[in-house]
Design a protein around this motif. Structure first.
Motif, mmCIF file in Angstrom:
data_model
loop_
_atom_site.group_PDB
_atom_site.id
_atom_site.type_symbol
_atom_site.label_atom_id
_atom_site.label_comp_id
_atom_site.label_asym_id
_atom_site.label_seq_id
_atom_site.Cartn_x
_atom_site.Cartn_y
_atom_site.Cartn_z
ATOM 1 N N LEU A 125 0.819 -1.035 0.061
ATOM 2 C CA LEU A 125 0.148 -0.165 -0.206
ATOM 3 C C LEU A 125 0.604 1.256 -0.149
ATOM 4 O O LEU A 125 0.615 2.256 -0.753
ATOM 5 N N LYS A 126 1.918 1.216 0.626
ATOM 6 C CA LYS A 126 3.151 2.241 0.684
ATOM 7 C C LYS A 126 3.475 2.641 -0.632
ATOM 8 O O LYS A 126 3.617 3.922 -1.385
ATOM 9 N N ARG A 127 3.729 1.586 -1.562
ATOM 10 C CA ARG A 127 4.116 1.733 -2.660
ATOM 11 C C ARG A 127 3.074 2.260 -3.847
ATOM 12 O O ARG A 127 3.337 2.983 -4.804
ATOM 13 N N VAL A 128 1.826 2.381 -3.560
ATOM 14 C CA VAL A 128 0.738 2.789 -4.079
ATOM 15 C C VAL A 128 0.472 4.204 -3.617
ATOM 16 O O VAL A 128 0.449 5.203 -4.464
ATOM 17 N N LEU A 129 0.432 4.595 -2.277
ATOM 18 C CA LEU A 129 0.112 5.809 -1.834
ATOM 19 C C LEU A 129 1.013 6.854 -2.035
ATOM 20 O O LEU A 129 0.731 7.917 -2.432
ATOM 21 N N GLU A 130 2.515 6.392 -1.903
ATOM 22 C CA GLU A 130 3.327 7.586 -2.091
ATOM 23 C C GLU A 130 3.288 8.104 -3.727
ATOM 24 O O GLU A 130 3.660 9.366 -3.733
ATOM 25 N N VAL A 132 0.805 8.437 -5.415
ATOM 26 C CA VAL A 132 -0.448 8.983 -5.611
ATOM 27 C C VAL A 132 -0.493 10.409 -4.846
ATOM 28 O O VAL A 132 -0.790 11.461 -5.529
ATOM 29 N N VAL A 133 0.261 10.446 -3.687
ATOM 30 C CA VAL A 133 0.376 11.877 -3.060
ATOM 31 C C VAL A 133 1.182 12.749 -3.682
ATOM 32 O O VAL A 133 0.808 13.793 -3.882
ATOM 33 N N ARG A 134 2.203 12.239 -4.564
ATOM 34 C CA ARG A 134 3.351 13.092 -5.059
ATOM 35 C C ARG A 134 2.774 13.711 -6.291
ATOM 36 O O ARG A 134 2.663 14.912 -6.830
ATOM 37 N N LEU A 135 1.756 12.970 -7.005
ATOM 38 C CA LEU A 135 1.103 13.064 -8.133
ATOM 39 C C LEU A 135 -0.037 14.197 -7.913
ATOM 40 O O LEU A 135 -0.170 15.276 -8.493
ATOM 41 N N LEU A 136 -0.778 14.176 -6.749
ATOM 42 C CA LEU A 136 -1.759 14.940 -6.151
ATOM 43 C C LEU A 136 -0.927 16.434 -5.885
ATOM 44 O O LEU A 136 -1.654 17.524 -6.166
ATOM 45 N N ALA A 137 0.111 16.288 -5.222
ATOM 46 C CA ALA A 137 0.840 17.592 -5.221
ATOM 47 C C ALA A 137 1.217 18.472 -6.319
ATOM 48 O O ALA A 137 1.422 19.642 -6.078
ATOM 49 N N MET A 195 1.541 18.929 2.455
ATOM 50 C CA MET A 195 1.854 18.435 3.714
ATOM 51 C C MET A 195 2.123 17.074 3.954
ATOM 52 O O MET A 195 2.948 16.880 4.890
ATOM 53 N N ILE A 196 1.334 16.327 3.291
ATOM 54 C CA ILE A 196 1.754 14.791 3.636
ATOM 55 C C ILE A 196 2.859 14.363 3.130
ATOM 56 O O ILE A 196 3.710 13.703 3.993
#
Length: 337
Positions: A125-130, A132-137, A195-196
């Motif tokens: 899940l970390k490999r998916v979320l990280e 995604v967070v960078r993309l959203l930023a 922020m994340i």
């Protein structure tokens, strides 16, 4: 065979190269500082006529902001006596409400999400979320604004605002969904990924031995991470919050799309209905009136708004630096979060 003279020449050349690189970098830094100071001086010079005419009343209430802007523009356009009367409280108050609401919600959400990603999420899940967070930023804020116009604003206007509430304020404003609430929600989504990402990096830099030592003493995992990791990473939390607030203050296009773009100060005394009232912040006011820069009084007024935003960002950076100073003791053994 290399002689001592050749070795000395090579060493001297190395020192010269290092010195040249040092001077070059120093010159670039000085150039950047000079450009920054020049920009600040230029903005303050152009803003001075507006501040000089209004004094502290510039920040106070008094009449419709939109009517004042129209009068200022017209006075310069028709070659009449320059009109500088401007009371910016409605747009200042809108900026404070929007930024504060979005930053508070984003901070709490981002902190819990960052803790989950770093400590509790499975590896897959970390490999998916990280990513995604960078993309959203990195998503342009205008995209979030478009989503707000097409989804959030209609939902607020059609489902959260009743006909009675619309009728109660119709003589003054229109409750159509373009509102303070829409601005806060979209701005929260815009700044939360930033922020994340910063919070997660700060949490990862906490020495693992500290956490393992606490767990070995029998402290539960959640309490250990909250009391040790989050406490140690506070400088990173401050840095991420400062960056997010600066981003929120500068948002203009996205906020002008969803907030209603009306120079009106939402009043908490109206009850929860104030969340559905339209507003417009400082940055959005500049965007809305950029086509009126041909009028000298209007130009000075817009520069005054820009000067307030510039000063706010500078004070924000100073406050963030001062807030991190007492936290340095947490970095002695653990490195820099």
């Amino acid at each position: 065979m290399v002689s001592q003279d050749d070795t000395f020449v090579e060493a001297s050349r190395g020192i010269d190269d290092d010195r040249r690189a040092e001077l070059t970098l120093g010159a670039l830094v000085c150039l950047v500082v000079l450009l920054l100071l020049g920009m600040v001086a230029f903005v303050l010079r152009e803003a001075w006529p507006s501040f000089a005419h209004n004094g502290l009343a510039w920040f106070g209430p008094g009449g419709s902001v939109d009517n004042q802007i129209q009068a200022i523009f017209t006075s310069g356009d028709l070659r009449e006596a320059a009109q500088y009367t401007f009371h910016a409280w409605p747009i200042v108050w809108s900026t404070i409400l929007t930024t504060t609401g979005a930053v508070v919600i984003a901070f709490v959400s981002a902190l819990f999400v960052a803790v989950f990603i770093v400590e509790f999420a499975p590896d897959w899940l970390k490999r998916v979320l990280e990513p995604v967070v960078r993309l959203l930023a990195s998503v342009p804020s205008v995209i979030y604004g478009l989503v707000g116009v097409l989804v959030v604003v209609p939902f607020i206007g059609n489902h959260l605002v009743t006909q009675g509430e619309k009728a109660s304020v119709t003589p003054v404003i229109q409750l159509s969904g373009y509102s303070l609430l829409a601005a806060v929600l979209i701005l929260t989504v815009t700044i939360a990924p930033i922020m994340i990402a910063i919070f997660a990096e700060g949490l990862r830099s906490v020495p693992r031995g500290w956490i393992e030592g606490s767990l070995a003493l029998g402290v539960n995992r959640w309490r250990t991470y909250w009391k040790i990791a989050v406490r140690t990473a506070r400088p990173a939390l401050v840095a991420g919050t400062v960056l997010a607030v600066a981003r929120a203050l500068g948002e203009a296009v996205m906020l002008s799309m969803v907030s209603g773009s009306v120079g009106f100060a939402p009043n908490p005394a109206d009850g929860l209905i104030f969340l559905f009232e339209p507003s417009r912040g400082l940055a959005a006011t500049i965007i809305r009136n950029t086509e009126e820069l041909s009028s000298p009084p209007m130009k000075h007024t817009l520069y005054a708004i820009a000067a307030v935003l510039l000063f706010s960002s500078a004070m924000l950076s100073l406050i963030g630096w001062a807030a991190k100073r007492p936290m340095k003791r947490y970095l002695v053994a653990g490195g820099s979060p």
